[in-house]
Design a protein around this motif. Sequence first.
Motif, short mmCIF file in Angstrom:
data_model
loop_
_atom_site.label_atom_id
_atom_site.label_comp_id
_atom_site.label_asym_id
_atom_site.label_seq_id
_atom_site.Cartn_x
_atom_site.Cartn_y
_atom_site.Cartn_z
N ARG A 123 17.21 35.30 32.73
CA ARG A 123 16.82 35.30 33.65
C ARG A 123 17.93 36.67 34.43
N ALA A 124 19.34 36.51 34.20
CA ALA A 124 19.58 37.63 34.49
C ALA A 124 19.48 38.89 33.90
N GLY A 184 17.52 42.66 35.52
CA GLY A 184 18.56 43.54 35.88
C GLY A 184 19.61 43.35 36.79
N ARG A 185 20.17 41.69 36.95
CA ARG A 185 21.23 41.66 37.74
C ARG A 185 21.17 40.28 37.59
N PRO A 186 22.17 39.28 38.13
CA PRO A 186 22.50 38.25 37.89
C PRO A 186 22.15 37.76 39.22
N VAL A 187 21.33 36.24 38.10
CA VAL A 187 20.01 35.74 39.77
C VAL A 187 20.82 34.17 39.61
N ASP A 188 21.02 33.44 40.74
CA ASP A 188 20.91 32.05 41.10
C ASP A 188 19.10 31.50 40.47
N VAL A 189 19.98 30.65 39.41
CA VAL A 189 18.67 29.87 38.79
C VAL A 189 19.13 28.85 39.10
N ASP A 190 17.86 26.62 38.85
CA ASP A 190 18.16 25.79 39.15
C ASP A 190 19.05 25.30 38.19
N VAL A 191 20.08 24.30 38.56
CA VAL A 191 20.67 23.91 37.48
C VAL A 191 19.92 22.56 36.99
N SER A 192 19.89 21.81 36.05
CA SER A 192 19.50 21.02 35.10
C SER A 192 19.83 20.66 33.65
N GLY A 193 19.29 19.12 33.85
CA GLY A 193 19.24 18.56 32.03
C GLY A 193 20.66 18.11 31.16
N ILE A 194 20.68 18.36 30.40
CA ILE A 194 21.34 17.35 29.25
C ILE A 194 22.96 18.57 29.48
#
Length: 313
Positions: A211-212, A216-226
């Motif tokens: 996504r970053a 073109g820059r770091p962005v927030d993402v949802d966090v989930s998963g194993i």
Amino acid sequence: MIEPSDVQAAARRVAGRIRRTPLIEVDPGPLAAAGRMWLKLELTQHSGSFKARGAFNHILAAQEEGRLPDAGVVAASGGNAGLAFAYAASQVGVSAEVFVPETAPAVKVARLRALGATVVQVGTRYAEAQDAATKRAADTGALFCHAYDQPEVCAGQGTLGLEILEQTGGEADTVLLAVGGGGLIAGVATALDGHARAVGVEPETIPTLERALHAGRPVDVDVSGIAADSLGATRLGDIAFAVASRTGVLPVLVTDEAIIEARRFVWDEYRLVVEHGTAAAVAALRTGAYRPSAGERVVVVLCGANTDPSDLV
């Protein structure tokens, strides 16, 4: 941003403090069609993951510069970074306080306490633990230890890349490794720059690198998963983004199902117990998310083993 000279300085600083972990050559057939293939067994590092490298470099650099306070160190971590800072602090002779999410695996929390760290569980995400740790460090004067977005930490992780170059005699073309907040990819890609390509593998459910680079820059993402316990950063670190952009790191995404299968494969094929996050790098090859070219020489980093192995037997 970090430079190769920072990684070289880190290697000198942590010499004698970290393990030179094994690199074993394996038959590439079960993993992918490649020329040659190695597994870098960083899961045998002190505290069970690569993060001891960056932890030692950060704490020892502060000590050298007279910045290591009597209040010791404070860190925020989903587990592995906290374990590394707790271990390094105990070896250097200072106290450690580690903030972790309430979702941190019990095996990691128990290990933190066994290393002598004071453990504080806050919130359900790494970002909440980090906010609490940052405030605690400001209140006490302790050295704040960022899990991945700090120059000495990233440079320390880069010593893994130097070892790979030395152990393969410079023959590696590509190094695959898991990505969370990006401290490992930042250091290793810096060390490999001009010698080999770094491929950053992450779960589809936590695509911080992909996504970053797209935005073109770091962005927030949802966090989930194993793999959220070890790769669950909300966004890629600024240092990792700068290095990945400069060195051309390739992002690769894998599913949770592929990660689970890859972790089982590593146990069945090599009798090695790895974390789900670590297995992401293997999953990229097992699924063809990354396909080596004919004759390509590939190193797969097995970066951590702080996991409950009961579901493997």
